[in-house]
Motif scaffolding. Structure first.
Motif, PDB file in Angstrom:
ATOM      1  N   ALA A  49       0.927  -1.176   0.137  1.00 23.50           N
ATOM      2  CA  ALA A  49      -0.043   0.078   0.055  1.00 23.50           C
ATOM      3  C   ALA A  49       1.005   1.321   0.107  1.00 23.50           C
ATOM      4  O   ALA A  49       0.352   2.305  -0.597  1.00 23.50           O
ATOM      5  CB  ALA A  49      -0.930   0.004   1.205  1.00 23.50           C
ATOM      6  N   MET A  50       2.089   1.367   0.577  1.00 23.45           N
ATOM      7  CA  MET A  50       2.843   2.464   0.816  1.00 23.45           C
ATOM      8  C   MET A  50       3.591   2.781  -0.627  1.00 23.45           C
ATOM      9  O   MET A  50       4.023   3.926  -0.809  1.00 23.45           O
ATOM     10  CB  MET A  50       4.026   2.162   1.712  1.00 23.45           C
ATOM     11  N   ALA A  51       3.446   1.709  -1.579  1.00 22.49           N
ATOM     12  CA  ALA A  51       3.819   1.964  -2.907  1.00 22.49           C
ATOM     13  C   ALA A  51       2.888   3.061  -3.491  1.00 22.49           C
ATOM     14  O   ALA A  51       3.136   3.345  -4.931  1.00 22.49           O
ATOM     15  CB  ALA A  51       4.295   0.705  -3.625  1.00 22.49           C
ATOM     16  N   ALA A  52       2.119   3.355  -3.041  1.00 25.64           N
ATOM     17  CA  ALA A  52       1.187   4.520  -3.492  1.00 25.64           C
ATOM     18  C   ALA A  52       1.735   5.956  -3.843  1.00 25.64           C
ATOM     19  O   ALA A  52       1.325   6.614  -4.497  1.00 25.64           O
ATOM     20  CB  ALA A  52      -0.140   4.810  -2.440  1.00 25.64           C
ATOM     21  N   LEU A  53       3.332   5.994  -3.499  1.00 21.07           N
ATOM     22  CA  LEU A  53       3.970   6.953  -3.847  1.00 21.07           C
ATOM     23  C   LEU A  53       4.094   6.935  -5.430  1.00 21.07           C
ATOM     24  O   LEU A  53       4.283   7.904  -5.723  1.00 21.07           O
ATOM     25  CB  LEU A  53       5.448   6.488  -3.107  1.00 21.07           C
ATOM     26  N   ALA A  54       3.951   5.714  -6.023  1.00 18.87           N
ATOM     27  CA  ALA A  54       3.798   5.723  -7.261  1.00 18.87           C
ATOM     28  C   ALA A  54       2.768   6.635  -8.165  1.00 18.87           C
ATOM     29  O   ALA A  54       2.994   7.196  -9.092  1.00 18.87           O
ATOM     30  CB  ALA A  54       3.559   4.218  -7.790  1.00 18.87           C
ATOM     31  N   VAL A  55       1.808   7.243  -7.361  1.00 17.92           N
ATOM     32  CA  VAL A  55       0.975   8.100  -7.989  1.00 17.92           C
ATOM     33  C   VAL A  55       1.731   9.468  -8.217  1.00 17.92           C
ATOM     34  O   VAL A  55       1.329  10.141  -9.299  1.00 17.92           O
ATOM     35  CB  VAL A  55      -0.357   8.494  -6.768  1.00 17.92           C
ATOM     36  N   GLU A  56       2.717   9.796  -7.231  1.00 16.18           N
ATOM     37  CA  GLU A  56       3.293  11.090  -7.466  1.00 16.18           C
ATOM     38  C   GLU A  56       4.066  10.935  -8.612  1.00 16.18           C
ATOM     39  O   GLU A  56       4.306  11.868  -9.411  1.00 16.18           O
ATOM     40  CB  GLU A  56       4.250  11.229  -6.308  1.00 16.18           C
ATOM     41  N   LYS A  57       4.628   9.779  -9.174  1.00 14.17           N
ATOM     42  CA  LYS A  57       5.368   9.510 -10.261  1.00 14.17           C
ATOM     43  C   LYS A  57       4.427   9.578 -11.369  1.00 14.17           C
ATOM     44  O   LYS A  57       4.875   9.973 -12.424  1.00 14.17           O
ATOM     45  CB  LYS A  57       6.334   8.382 -10.226  1.00 14.17           C
ATOM     46  N   TRP A  58       3.451   8.918 -11.191  1.00 17.51           N
ATOM     47  CA  TRP A  58       2.671   8.750 -12.438  1.00 17.51           C
ATOM     48  C   TRP A  58       1.864  10.193 -12.829  1.00 17.51           C
ATOM     49  O   TRP A  58       1.713  10.399 -14.176  1.00 17.51           O
ATOM     50  CB  TRP A  58       1.344   7.761 -12.021  1.00 17.51           C
ATOM     51  N   LYS A  59       1.717  11.000 -12.048  1.00 14.11           N
ATOM     52  CA  LYS A  59       1.233  12.379 -12.215  1.00 14.11           C
ATOM     53  C   LYS A  59       2.351  13.077 -12.963  1.00 14.11           C
ATOM     54  O   LYS A  59       1.986  13.974 -13.715  1.00 14.11           O
ATOM     55  CB  LYS A  59       0.952  13.234 -11.182  1.00 14.11           C
ATOM     56  N   ARG A  60       3.627  12.778 -12.812  1.00  8.95           N
ATOM     57  CA  ARG A  60       4.743  13.488 -13.579  1.00  8.95           C
ATOM     58  C   ARG A  60       5.017  12.606 -14.845  1.00  8.95           C
ATOM     59  O   ARG A  60       6.074  13.023 -15.628  1.00  8.95           O
ATOM     60  CB  ARG A  60       5.814  13.393 -12.601  1.00  8.95           C
ATOM     61  N   SER A  61       4.193  11.590 -15.198  1.00 11.13           N
ATOM     62  CA  SER A  61       4.710  10.596 -16.164  1.00 11.13           C
ATOM     63  C   SER A  61       5.827  10.061 -16.179  1.00 11.13           C
ATOM     64  O   SER A  61       6.609   9.896 -17.183  1.00 11.13           O
ATOM     65  CB  SER A  61       4.454  11.439 -17.428  1.00 11.13           C
ATOM     66  N   GLU A  62       6.387   9.805 -14.887  1.00  9.89           N
ATOM     67  CA  GLU A  62       7.913   8.922 -14.667  1.00  9.89           C
ATOM     68  C   GLU A  62       7.657   7.760 -14.940  1.00  9.89           C
ATOM     69  O   GLU A  62       7.617   7.134 -13.633  1.00  9.89           O
ATOM     70  CB  GLU A  62       8.280   9.626 -13.458  1.00  9.89           C
ATOM     71  N   PHE A  63       7.365   7.152 -15.953  1.00  9.31           N
ATOM     72  CA  PHE A  63       7.161   5.669 -16.043  1.00  9.31           C
ATOM     73  C   PHE A  63       8.668   4.881 -16.247  1.00  9.31           C
ATOM     74  O   PHE A  63       9.512   5.360 -16.818  1.00  9.31           O
ATOM     75  CB  PHE A  63       6.304   5.413 -17.198  1.00  9.31           C
ATOM     76  N   ALA A  64       8.627   3.533 -15.736  1.00  8.45           N
ATOM     77  CA  ALA A  64       9.610   2.805 -15.740  1.00  8.45           C
ATOM     78  C   ALA A  64       9.733   2.233 -17.429  1.00  8.45           C
ATOM     79  O   ALA A  64       8.945   1.939 -17.874  1.00  8.45           O
ATOM     80  CB  ALA A  64       9.434   1.698 -14.838  1.00  8.45           C
ATOM     81  N   PRO A  65      11.222   1.943 -17.636  1.00  8.13           N
ATOM     82  CA  PRO A  65      11.342   1.360 -19.239  1.00  8.13           C
ATOM     83  C   PRO A  65      10.810  -0.121 -19.116  1.00  8.13           C
ATOM     84  O   PRO A  65      11.025  -0.726 -18.068  1.00  8.13           O
ATOM     85  CB  PRO A  65      12.617   1.672 -19.194  1.00  8.13           C
ATOM     86  N   PRO A  66      10.675  -0.596 -20.140  1.00  4.96           N
ATOM     87  CA  PRO A  66      10.514  -2.197 -20.381  1.00  4.96           C
ATOM     88  C   PRO A  66      11.425  -3.088 -19.806  1.00  4.96           C
ATOM     89  O   PRO A  66      11.566  -4.110 -19.392  1.00  4.96           O
ATOM     90  CB  PRO A  66      10.229  -2.496 -21.841  1.00  4.96           C
ATOM     91  N   ASP A  67      12.615  -2.461 -19.803  1.00  6.46           N
ATOM     92  CA  ASP A  67      13.756  -3.441 -19.318  1.00  6.46           C
ATOM     93  C   ASP A  67      14.168  -3.049 -17.614  1.00  6.46           C
ATOM     94  O   ASP A  67      15.273  -3.202 -17.286  1.00  6.46           O
ATOM     95  CB  ASP A  67      15.177  -3.050 -20.159  1.00  6.46           C
ATOM     96  N   LEU A  68      13.255  -2.387 -17.033  1.00 10.37           N
ATOM     97  CA  LEU A  68      13.381  -2.151 -15.713  1.00 10.37           C
ATOM     98  C   LEU A  68      14.088  -3.314 -14.843  1.00 10.37           C
ATOM     99  O   LEU A  68      13.760  -4.532 -15.189  1.00 10.37           O
ATOM    100  CB  LEU A  68      12.054  -1.766 -15.034  1.00 10.37           C
ATOM    101  N   ASP A  69      15.041  -3.025 -14.192  1.00 15.53           N
ATOM    102  CA  ASP A  69      15.831  -4.101 -13.348  1.00 15.53           C
ATOM    103  C   ASP A  69      15.728  -3.857 -12.058  1.00 15.53           C
ATOM    104  O   ASP A  69      15.392  -2.883 -11.479  1.00 15.53           O
ATOM    105  CB  ASP A  69      17.281  -4.325 -13.762  1.00 15.53           C
ATOM    106  N   ALA A  70      15.982  -4.985 -11.151  1.00 18.02           N
ATOM    107  CA  ALA A  70      16.135  -4.821  -9.701  1.00 18.02           C
ATOM    108  C   ALA A  70      17.271  -4.351  -9.362  1.00 18.02           C
ATOM    109  O   ALA A  70      18.430  -4.476  -9.871  1.00 18.02           O
ATOM    110  CB  ALA A  70      15.784  -6.336  -9.252  1.00 18.02           C
ATOM    111  N   GLU A  71      17.388  -3.358  -8.269  1.00 13.10           N
ATOM    112  CA  GLU A  71      18.562  -2.536  -7.885  1.00 13.10           C
ATOM    113  C   GLU A  71      18.758  -2.858  -6.232  1.00 13.10           C
ATOM    114  O   GLU A  71      17.957  -2.246  -5.663  1.00 13.10           O
ATOM    115  CB  GLU A  71      18.597  -1.041  -8.203  1.00 13.10           C
ATOM    116  N   PRO A  72      19.408  -4.023  -6.101  1.00 10.75           N
ATOM    117  CA  PRO A  72      19.571  -4.282  -4.533  1.00 10.75           C
ATOM    118  C   PRO A  72      20.174  -3.192  -3.496  1.00 10.75           C
ATOM    119  O   PRO A  72      19.710  -3.069  -2.425  1.00 10.75           O
ATOM    120  CB  PRO A  72      20.411  -5.362  -4.647  1.00 10.75           C
ATOM    121  N   ASN A  73      21.030  -2.547  -4.194  1.00  6.83           N
ATOM    122  CA  ASN A  73      21.676  -1.338  -3.379  1.00  6.83           C
ATOM    123  C   ASN A  73      20.816   0.072  -3.557  1.00  6.83           C
ATOM    124  O   ASN A  73      20.780   0.445  -4.612  1.00  6.83           O
ATOM    125  CB  ASN A  73      23.047  -1.242  -3.690  1.00  6.83           C
TER     126      ASN A  73
END
Length: 335
Positions: A311-335
């Motif tokens: 639920a706390m990933a609702a932070l995504a709404v802020e990025k969605w409003k700015r059209s900050e979308f992830a690319p299709p090759d999004l990767d996991a970044e452990p650090n």
């Protein structure tokens, strides 16, 4: 109105949530792996990853069902892709990418640590920025200046163990089980927090840094003396309770002092606290008392939003409003 599906697999909790672009949380489902890791006294990355593979789709299905939202009505997929255990993160990221591609909707990548602070925004139901943010969990202990939900400046972090990790290790030393935070808190309730003068590293240092490794070692030697290799946990009783209470008091003192220093250095008058350790009742009480004296507002979410959740990933709404979308090759970044 756009409806979001969010996934969380950064450590040992498999979680999914459904929320809308006005930050209304329609459902939040968490599948715990505590029983799988308890025998090891900590999270085993490979076990966590395999459990995520088993749990993720049922958790997503349950989240959609509780929200009464069919998958076809999801307009955006969000996922925590950093930081965390790389294998665990990959499960969530791979699933999120597949879902976004299959639905033909945007994908938003969210920072897990920033989401812990945003959980305070969710709970408050109003804007809380700017503020000082403290994230205190099993993997993280860090202070931030948060000018907006997406603008976080690191003020200082831990040099070694995170506070939650120290709780787990001390719980193992005392034979209290896993997870360590709740176990130590329960044991400490019957102990004397002044029985042992454990170190409070950096407490009088102006730097906004933490170190809990020395405290953990001090508990080890107070418990077993010098012969730590052949030591066994102490039996239940006043001595064990005193060790737990004294350790907990040291952690609470350090976290509270560093938060006070951060408020004074930044001149901000709000403190937002997130992460699993923020569920600790003595810590909440100490932070509240400090904020009252400092004339600051304390923001801590309810327990369900303290530990890892989607639920706390609702932070995504802020990025969605700015059209900050992830690319299709999004990767996991452990650090």
């Amino acid at each position: 109105m756009t409806t979001f599906l969010a996934l969380e697999t950064s450590c040992d909790e498999t979680a999914a949530a459904v929320f809308t672009d006005d930050l209304t949380v329609l459902s939040s489902v968490v599948a715990s792996q505590t029983d799988l890791h308890a025998r090891f006294g900590g999270v085993v990355p490979e076990i966590a990853s395999r459990a995520h593979l088993r749990n993720l789709l049922p958790v997503v299905d349950e989240a959609l069902g509780r929200a009464n939202v069919p998958l076809r009505d999801i307009g955006c997929v969000a996922v925590h892709n950093t930081p965390g255990l790389v294998g665990a993160l990959l499960v969530g990221v791979s699933a999120a990418k597949a879902l976004a591609l299959g639905l033909g909707v945007p994908l938003v990548a969210v920072n897990h640590v920033a989401s812990h602070i945003f959980a305070c925004r969710l709970a408050a139901g109003r804007d809380i920025f700017p503020c000082v943010g403290l994230v205190v969990s099993g993997g993280h202990t860090a202070l931030f200046r948060c000018d907006t939900a997406l603008s976080l400046e690191l003020l200082g972090g831990t040099r070694d163990d995170a506070a939650g990790e120290a709780f787990d290790k001390v719980a193992a030393i005392l034979g209290l089980g896993f997870p360590g935070g709740p176990a130590v808190e329960r044991e400490a309730a019957g102990g004397n927090p002044k029985a042992h003068a454990f170190p409070r590293t950096f407490i009088d240092d102006g730097r906004l840094e933490f170190s809990f490794s020395g405290l953990k070692t001090a508990v080890l030697y107070a418990c077993h003396g010098q012969d730590v290799k052949r030591a066994t946990p102490p039996p239940p009783g006043p001595r064990r309770a005193d060790l737990a209470a004294s350790f907990q008091a040291a952690v609470v003192d350090v976290l509270t002092m560093k938060c006070k220093q951060a408020l004074r250095k930044t001149g901000l008058t709000r403190l937002a606290v997130g992460g699993g350790v923020s569920a600790n009742k003595p810590l909440r009480a100490a932070l509240q008392a400090m904020c009252v004296k400092e004339g600051a507002e304390l923001l801590i979410p309810p327990l369900a939003l303290c530990t890892d959740n989607a639920a706390m990933a609702a932070l995504a709404v802020e990025k969605w409003k700015r059209s900050e979308f992830a690319p299709p090759d999004l990767d996991a970044e452990p650090n």
